[in-house]
Design a protein around this motif. Structure first.
Motif, PDB file in Angstrom:
ATOM      1  N   LYS A 109      -1.752 -25.871 -11.348  1.00 47.33           N
ATOM      2  CA  LYS A 109      -0.354 -25.747 -10.924  1.00 47.33           C
ATOM      3  C   LYS A 109      -0.075 -24.365 -10.343  1.00 47.33           C
ATOM      4  O   LYS A 109       0.570 -24.218  -9.308  1.00 47.33           O
ATOM      5  N   LYS A 110      -0.562 -23.338 -11.029  1.00 51.46           N
ATOM      6  CA  LYS A 110      -0.273 -21.960 -10.631  1.00 51.46           C
ATOM      7  C   LYS A 110      -0.866 -21.620  -9.270  1.00 51.46           C
ATOM      8  O   LYS A 110      -0.303 -20.826  -8.510  1.00 51.46           O
ATOM      9  N   SER A 111      -2.003 -22.235  -8.937  1.00 56.03           N
ATOM     10  CA  SER A 111      -2.674 -21.927  -7.671  1.00 56.03           C
ATOM     11  C   SER A 111      -2.239 -22.834  -6.532  1.00 56.03           C
ATOM     12  O   SER A 111      -2.713 -22.697  -5.408  1.00 56.03           O
ATOM     13  N   GLY A 112      -1.343 -23.790  -6.825  1.00 56.04           N
ATOM     14  CA  GLY A 112      -0.857 -24.672  -5.775  1.00 56.04           C
ATOM     15  C   GLY A 112      -1.807 -25.787  -5.418  1.00 56.04           C
ATOM     16  O   GLY A 112      -1.731 -26.360  -4.320  1.00 56.04           O
ATOM     17  N   ALA A 113      -2.704 -26.160  -6.323  1.00 59.38           N
ATOM     18  CA  ALA A 113      -3.629 -27.269  -6.084  1.00 59.38           C
ATOM     19  C   ALA A 113      -2.922 -28.603  -6.320  1.00 59.38           C
ATOM     20  O   ALA A 113      -1.776 -28.649  -6.760  1.00 59.38           O
TER      21      ALA A 113
END
Length: 319
Positions: A109-113
């Motif tokens: 989630k944090k990396s935008g995957a």
């Protein structure tokens, strides 16, 4: 870094408790606790419709499968054989065949995957726990002679495969399907999920390091202190190889491949610790060492990777 503190605190306090008392006697109920508190919340958003992504991104799925069940175990075997220690190699191999974990969705989630694909990978890897246990068993069967030890198949790891699968996969999945219909409860769990996860990890580590078996680590430190250093170096090398290979294999510009990348970098350490406690009498208490050090290596490495290699709108480039 808060999680590192929780991990170290739980492990140290648990070990001190066990060292100053009679310690805990292992119970498989800890698997059920881990399944309900760590695995079940991850399955709330898993929908059967996500299964269609298997075909849509079959190439990414195959790449992830080859990395997690062929390349990383190969890394673990090569490094492990160089240590000349059966327990350390077994612990490293167990880490290598257990993909994902409680933190993997956080980094996805944090990396935008792609979170939908990430949830699918998480569920698939949970289903493949049985394959992971089989691979660990086969490792022991064919490598015991190299280390000059005896692996008794009558008391092997296969004896608890069924309870592990039931407690860590079947019950959490069924429970997640039922609890999803209790909206207020789901809301509370999702709102406080981070706190629930951290408290659960602390309790699990306190319990596992407070076990009577865990106190045997003192004997390793007294008679073979070099195993601590060897194990730490082995874990660092394993993660560096894992990162290097994963960065080359996965396209980090693709949300789906980025999700698969995190499922390679992030290993299911809490599950590995639970399973290793089951099987430490078979592989030796030194099996715990690489899993202990993996917590210290994996979390900071994930932070660095996310900041340096995952710039996106949620995580702006570092100036």
């Amino acid at each position: 870094m808060q999680l590192i503190f929780i991990v170290l605190l739980g492990a140290i306090l648990g070990f001190l408790y066990g060292n100053n008392t009679d310690g805990f006697i292992f119970s498989s109920k800890i698997c059920l606790f881990a399944g309900i508190t760590l695995i079940m919340p991850s399955l709330f958003k898993f929908e059967l419709v996500h299964v269609k992504l298997v075909w849509e991104y079959k190439t990414v799925l195959m790449k992830g499968f080859l990395v997690n069940y062929l390349l990383l175990p190969l890394f673990a075997l090569i490094i492990g054989f160089l240590t000349h220690n059966f327990g350390i190699t077994a612990g490293l191999f167990l880490i290598a065949v257990l993909s994902g974990g409680g933190m993997v969705m956080h980094w996805i989630k944090k990396s935008g995957a792609d979170t939908s694909f990430g949830f699918l990978l998480l569920f698939i890897n949970l289903l493949f726990i049985s394959l992971s246990l089989l691979m660990l068993h086969l490792f022991a069967v064919y490598s015991a002679s190299y280390f000059g030890v005896t692996y008794d198949e009558n008391i092997s790891i296969t004896r608890f495969s069924r309870p592990v699968i039931v407690l860590l996969i079947v019950i959490p999945f069924v429970a997640s399907r039922v609890i999803r219909y209790i909206t207020p409860l789901v809301t509370v769990i999702q709102t406080y999920r981070t706190y629930i996860s951290h408290i659960s990890i602390f309790i699990i580590l306190f319990y596992l390091f407070g076990l009577q078996k865990s106190q045997l680590l003192v004997e390793i430190y007294d008679f073979e202190p070099e195993l601590f250093i060897i194990s730490f170096i082995a874990v660092v090398v394993f993660y560096l190889l894992t990162f290097g290979a994963s960065k080359l294999i996965f396209d980090l510009n693709s949300p789906q491949e980025k999700a698969a990348f995190w499922h390679s970098i992030t290993r299911y350490l809490t599950l590995a610790l639970v399973i290793s406690t089951f099987s430490s009498s078979t592989f030796g208490i030194s099996m715990l060492l690489p899993i202990m050090f993996a917590y210290v290596v994996q979390i900071p490495l994930s932070v660095v990777i996310n900041k340096k290699y995952m710039p996106n709108e949620l995580n702006p480039p570092q100036v």
